[in-house]
Design a protein around this motif. Sequence first.
Motif, PDB file in Angstrom:
ATOM      1  N   LYS A   1     -14.697 -47.836 -11.294  1.00  0.00           N
ATOM      2  CA  LYS A   1     -15.208 -47.136 -10.217  1.00  0.00           C
ATOM      3  C   LYS A   1     -14.752 -47.076  -9.075  1.00  0.00           C
ATOM      4  N   ARG A   2     -14.720 -48.211  -8.584  1.00  0.00           N
ATOM      5  CA  ARG A   2     -13.843 -48.569  -7.050  1.00  0.00           C
ATOM      6  C   ARG A   2     -12.742 -47.986  -7.144  1.00  0.00           C
ATOM      7  N   PHE A   3     -11.948 -48.128  -7.845  1.00  0.00           N
ATOM      8  CA  PHE A   3     -10.556 -47.324  -8.138  1.00  0.00           C
ATOM      9  C   PHE A   3     -10.820 -45.986  -7.935  1.00  0.00           C
ATOM     10  N   LEU A   4     -11.496 -45.550  -8.711  1.00  0.00           N
ATOM     11  CA  LEU A   4     -11.862 -44.112  -8.645  1.00  0.00           C
ATOM     12  C   LEU A   4     -12.123 -43.592  -7.288  1.00  0.00           C
ATOM     13  N   MET A   5     -13.264 -44.047  -6.675  1.00  0.00           N
ATOM     14  CA  MET A   5     -13.642 -43.678  -5.387  1.00  0.00           C
ATOM     15  C   MET A   5     -12.517 -43.744  -4.449  1.00  0.00           C
ATOM     16  N   ILE A   6     -11.524 -44.687  -4.524  1.00  0.00           N
ATOM     17  CA  ILE A   6     -10.486 -44.845  -3.408  1.00  0.00           C
ATOM     18  C   ILE A   6      -9.456 -43.909  -3.739  1.00  0.00           C
ATOM     19  N   ILE A   7      -9.384 -43.365  -4.961  1.00  0.00           N
ATOM     20  CA  ILE A   7      -8.313 -42.287  -5.213  1.00  0.00           C
ATOM     21  C   ILE A   7      -9.016 -41.024  -4.635  1.00  0.00           C
ATOM     22  N   ILE A   8     -10.105 -40.886  -4.723  1.00  0.00           N
ATOM     23  CA  ILE A   8     -10.954 -39.469  -4.304  1.00  0.00           C
ATOM     24  C   ILE A   8     -10.942 -39.646  -2.892  1.00  0.00           C
ATOM     25  N   LEU A   9     -11.115 -40.696  -2.008  1.00  0.00           N
ATOM     26  CA  LEU A   9     -10.945 -40.755  -0.665  1.00  0.00           C
ATOM     27  C   LEU A   9      -9.848 -40.590   0.056  1.00  0.00           C
ATOM     28  N   ILE A  10      -8.686 -41.158  -0.836  1.00  0.00           N
ATOM     29  CA  ILE A  10      -7.306 -40.737  -0.390  1.00  0.00           C
ATOM     30  C   ILE A  10      -6.914 -39.211  -0.662  1.00  0.00           C
ATOM     31  N   LEU A  11      -7.230 -38.700  -1.769  1.00  0.00           N
ATOM     32  CA  LEU A  11      -7.278 -37.370  -1.993  1.00  0.00           C
ATOM     33  C   LEU A  11      -7.857 -36.288  -0.951  1.00  0.00           C
ATOM     34  N   ALA A  12      -9.097 -36.689  -0.492  1.00  0.00           N
ATOM     35  CA  ALA A  12      -9.780 -35.984   0.359  1.00  0.00           C
ATOM     36  C   ALA A  12      -9.204 -36.013   1.716  1.00  0.00           C
ATOM     37  N   LEU A  13      -8.491 -37.321   2.074  1.00  0.00           N
ATOM     38  CA  LEU A  13      -7.933 -37.504   3.226  1.00  0.00           C
ATOM     39  C   LEU A  13      -6.557 -36.522   3.466  1.00  0.00           C
ATOM     40  N   ALA A  14      -5.886 -36.667   2.388  1.00  0.00           N
ATOM     41  CA  ALA A  14      -4.687 -35.860   2.259  1.00  0.00           C
ATOM     42  C   ALA A  14      -4.696 -34.425   2.243  1.00  0.00           C
TER      43      ALA A  14
END
Length: 146
Positions: free
Chosen positions: A12-25
Amino acid sequence: MIYRSKVDRYYKRFLMIIILILALATFWPLFLEGGNILEVIVVLGCIFGAITAFLLWCTLSIKYVFRQEDLLVSGGPFRSRIPYQSITKAAPTTAIYTGYRVMSAREGLEIFYTTAAFGSVKISPEEPERFIDELKKRCPHMQVEA
């Protein structure tokens, strides 16, 4: 019989980090570019929404289905049909970064079978003991490692 995939806290944490990086990018160009902000937000929002929806679909729809002739492993658009007669071994695994995997937890099972392109598939059923018992009933020739 259908088994859902276990989703652990790490994943869950890994997925949230990926989504946050995607949002920033995705939304970072808003701060760098001028122009019509509404159009940029709509276009980037659609891109971000589509990619995020795809990631969540692949993660939250993972299931393992015991069918008449085979085990169906599916997650999002990815599906594998594993004939019971081709399954040779089931073993616990923690190697989540390598190989063909349809799992959402750090600990799972690796199912080895002869018709696999990669030799095995890594899965993470919610109830691994019950899953192995059901698999043993359908594949009595299979080896099980503890």
